[in-house]
Design an enzyme around this catalytic site. Structure first.
Site, mmCIF file in Angstrom:
data_model
loop_
_atom_site.group_PDB
_atom_site.id
_atom_site.type_symbol
_atom_site.label_atom_id
_atom_site.label_comp_id
_atom_site.label_asym_id
_atom_site.label_seq_id
_atom_site.Cartn_x
_atom_site.Cartn_y
_atom_site.Cartn_z
ATOM 1 N N ASP A 30 21.644 58.342 51.941
ATOM 2 C CA ASP A 30 22.654 58.206 52.984
ATOM 3 C C ASP A 30 23.769 57.296 52.477
ATOM 4 O O ASP A 30 23.521 56.266 51.863
ATOM 5 C CB ASP A 30 22.028 57.640 54.262
ATOM 6 C CG ASP A 30 22.927 57.853 55.460
ATOM 7 O OD1 ASP A 30 22.557 58.659 56.338
ATOM 8 O OD2 ASP A 30 24.007 57.210 55.536
ATOM 9 N N ILE A 31 24.998 57.690 52.780
ATOM 10 C CA ILE A 31 26.163 56.940 52.286
ATOM 11 C C ILE A 31 26.300 55.585 52.989
ATOM 12 O O ILE A 31 26.951 54.683 52.454
ATOM 13 C CB ILE A 31 27.442 57.803 52.463
ATOM 14 C CG1 ILE A 31 28.529 57.366 51.503
ATOM 15 C CG2 ILE A 31 27.917 57.803 53.901
ATOM 16 C CD1 ILE A 31 29.684 58.364 51.417
ATOM 17 N N ASN A 86 18.395 63.673 64.784
ATOM 18 C CA ASN A 86 19.207 63.629 65.999
ATOM 19 C C ASN A 86 19.655 65.021 66.411
ATOM 20 O O ASN A 86 19.968 65.865 65.558
ATOM 21 C CB ASN A 86 20.435 62.749 65.780
ATOM 22 C CG ASN A 86 20.075 61.293 65.547
ATOM 23 O OD1 ASN A 86 19.186 60.761 66.204
ATOM 24 N ND2 ASN A 86 20.757 60.649 64.621
ATOM 25 N N GLN A 93 24.097 62.392 66.909
ATOM 26 C CA GLN A 93 24.326 63.310 65.787
ATOM 27 C C GLN A 93 25.811 63.370 65.475
ATOM 28 O O GLN A 93 26.641 63.600 66.369
ATOM 29 C CB GLN A 93 23.798 64.712 66.112
ATOM 30 C CG GLN A 93 23.871 65.645 64.897
ATOM 31 C CD GLN A 93 23.308 67.042 65.178
ATOM 32 O OE1 GLN A 93 22.962 67.378 66.310
ATOM 33 N NE2 GLN A 93 23.238 67.855 64.143
ATOM 34 N N HIS A 99 19.356 67.537 59.625
ATOM 35 C CA HIS A 99 18.918 66.618 58.571
ATOM 36 C C HIS A 99 17.867 65.680 59.113
ATOM 37 O O HIS A 99 17.950 65.219 60.257
ATOM 38 C CB HIS A 99 20.097 65.819 58.004
ATOM 39 C CG HIS A 99 20.946 65.153 59.037
ATOM 40 N ND1 HIS A 99 21.906 65.844 59.761
ATOM 41 C CD2 HIS A 99 20.976 63.877 59.484
ATOM 42 C CE1 HIS A 99 22.494 65.010 60.604
ATOM 43 N NE2 HIS A 99 21.946 63.815 60.466
ATOM 44 N N LEU A 100 16.892 65.380 58.288
ATOM 45 C CA LEU A 100 15.950 64.313 58.571
ATOM 46 C C LEU A 100 16.477 63.045 57.927
ATOM 47 O O LEU A 100 16.824 63.050 56.736
ATOM 48 C CB LEU A 100 14.568 64.613 57.978
ATOM 49 C CG LEU A 100 13.859 65.893 58.399
ATOM 50 C CD1 LEU A 100 12.458 65.916 57.789
ATOM 51 C CD2 LEU A 100 13.800 66.035 59.907
ATOM 52 N N HIS A 101 16.554 61.969 58.706
ATOM 53 C CA HIS A 101 16.752 60.641 58.129
ATOM 54 C C HIS A 101 15.366 60.119 57.754
ATOM 55 O O HIS A 101 14.448 60.132 58.588
ATOM 56 C CB HIS A 101 17.314 59.664 59.158
ATOM 57 C CG HIS A 101 18.698 59.931 59.617
ATOM 58 N ND1 HIS A 101 19.791 59.243 59.129
ATOM 59 C CD2 HIS A 101 19.190 60.803 60.530
ATOM 60 C CE1 HIS A 101 20.885 59.668 59.747
ATOM 61 N NE2 HIS A 101 20.552 60.616 60.599
HETATM 62 P P1 AMP Z 1 23.625 61.751 62.162
HETATM 63 O O1 AMP Z 1 24.255 60.624 62.946
HETATM 64 O O2 AMP Z 1 22.169 61.932 62.458
HETATM 65 O O3 AMP Z 1 24.427 63.027 62.230
HETATM 66 O O4 AMP Z 1 23.638 61.238 60.669
HETATM 67 C C1 AMP Z 1 24.592 61.603 59.732
HETATM 68 C C2 AMP Z 1 24.370 60.727 58.524
HETATM 69 O O5 AMP Z 1 25.061 61.284 57.431
HETATM 70 C C3 AMP Z 1 24.888 59.299 58.695
HETATM 71 O O6 AMP Z 1 23.817 58.384 58.518
HETATM 72 C C4 AMP Z 1 25.939 59.170 57.597
HETATM 73 O O7 AMP Z 1 25.961 57.890 57.013
HETATM 74 C C5 AMP Z 1 25.512 60.251 56.622
HETATM 75 N N1 AMP Z 1 26.576 60.787 55.790
HETATM 76 C C6 AMP Z 1 27.771 61.255 56.190
HETATM 77 N N2 AMP Z 1 28.473 61.700 55.134
HETATM 78 C C7 AMP Z 1 27.707 61.512 54.049
HETATM 79 C C8 AMP Z 1 27.872 61.756 52.650
HETATM 80 N N3 AMP Z 1 28.999 62.319 52.151
HETATM 81 N N4 AMP Z 1 26.860 61.435 51.808
HETATM 82 C C9 AMP Z 1 25.727 60.884 52.301
HETATM 83 N N5 AMP Z 1 25.506 60.626 53.598
HETATM 84 C C10 AMP Z 1 26.476 60.933 54.470
#
Ligand code: AMP
Length: 112
Positions: A30-31, A86, A93, A99-101
Site C-alpha cells: 500500500d502506498i 471495504n 472504499q 482488494h484485500l488490505h
Molecule cells: P480503500 O480505501 O479500501 O479503497 O483502499 C485503497 C487503498 O489503496 C488505500 O489504502 C491507498 O493507500 C491504496 N492505494 C491507492 N493508490 C495506490 C497505489 N498507486 N499504489 C499502492 N496503493 C495505493
C-alpha cells in the site's frame, strides 16, 4: 477498465512495489501504509468491490485470501495480521477494484 488505478498497476502503466504476481492475482505494498506491514491483494480481473462478486468469481476471490496468507508469512507478520475489504464509499472504499488490505507487523490493539 480505463479509469481504474489498480487496472493500471496490473497493466504496468503505474509502478507498484509488487510482492506476488501470477496470471490471476497481484499483491503490492500500500502506498500509504497503516501498519508496519500493509499490502493489497487484488484479482487482475476488474471487480468493482465485494458486492460485485458473482458466483463465477468464488474461486478467484478465495484465492485472494490464500495469496494474502502466503505473502503475509513471507513479509514478517509472524502469522498475525488483519484482512480488510471495504465495500462502498461510506465504508471507506476509495479504489473501486476489489482488494484485500493485509495489515500486520504490530501488536494489538487494532481499532476493531
Ligand atoms: P480503500 O480505501 O479500501 O479503497 O483502499 C485503497 C487503498 O489503496 C488505500 O489504502 C491507498 O493507500 C491504496 N492505494 C491507492 N493508490 C495506490 C497505489 N498507486 N499504489 C499502492 N496503493 C495505493
Amino acid at each position: 477498465m480505463h479509469d481504474c488505478i489498480f487496472c493500471k498497476i496490473v497493466a504496468g502503466d503505474i509502478p507498484a512495489e509488487k510482492l506476488y504476481e501470477d496470471d490471476e492475482v497481484l499483491a503490492f505494498r500500500d502506498i500509504a501504509p497503516q501498519a508496519p506491514v500493509h499490502f493489497l491483494v487484488i484479482p487482475k480481473k476488474h471487480i468493482a468491490g465485494p458486492a460485485d462478486v458473482v458466483e463465477a468469481d468464488d474461486r478467484l476471490v478465495g484465492k485472494l485470501l490464500r495469496v494474502g496468507a502466503q505473502v503475509a508469512a513471507e513479509n514478517g507478520t509472524g502469522g498475525a495480521y488483519r484482512v480488510i475489504c471495504n465495500n462502498g464509499s461510506k465504508a471507506g472504499q476509495v479504489v473501486f477494484h476489489i482488494h484485500l488490505h493485509i495489515l500486520g507487523g504490530k501488536d494489538r490493539p487494532w481499532p476493531i
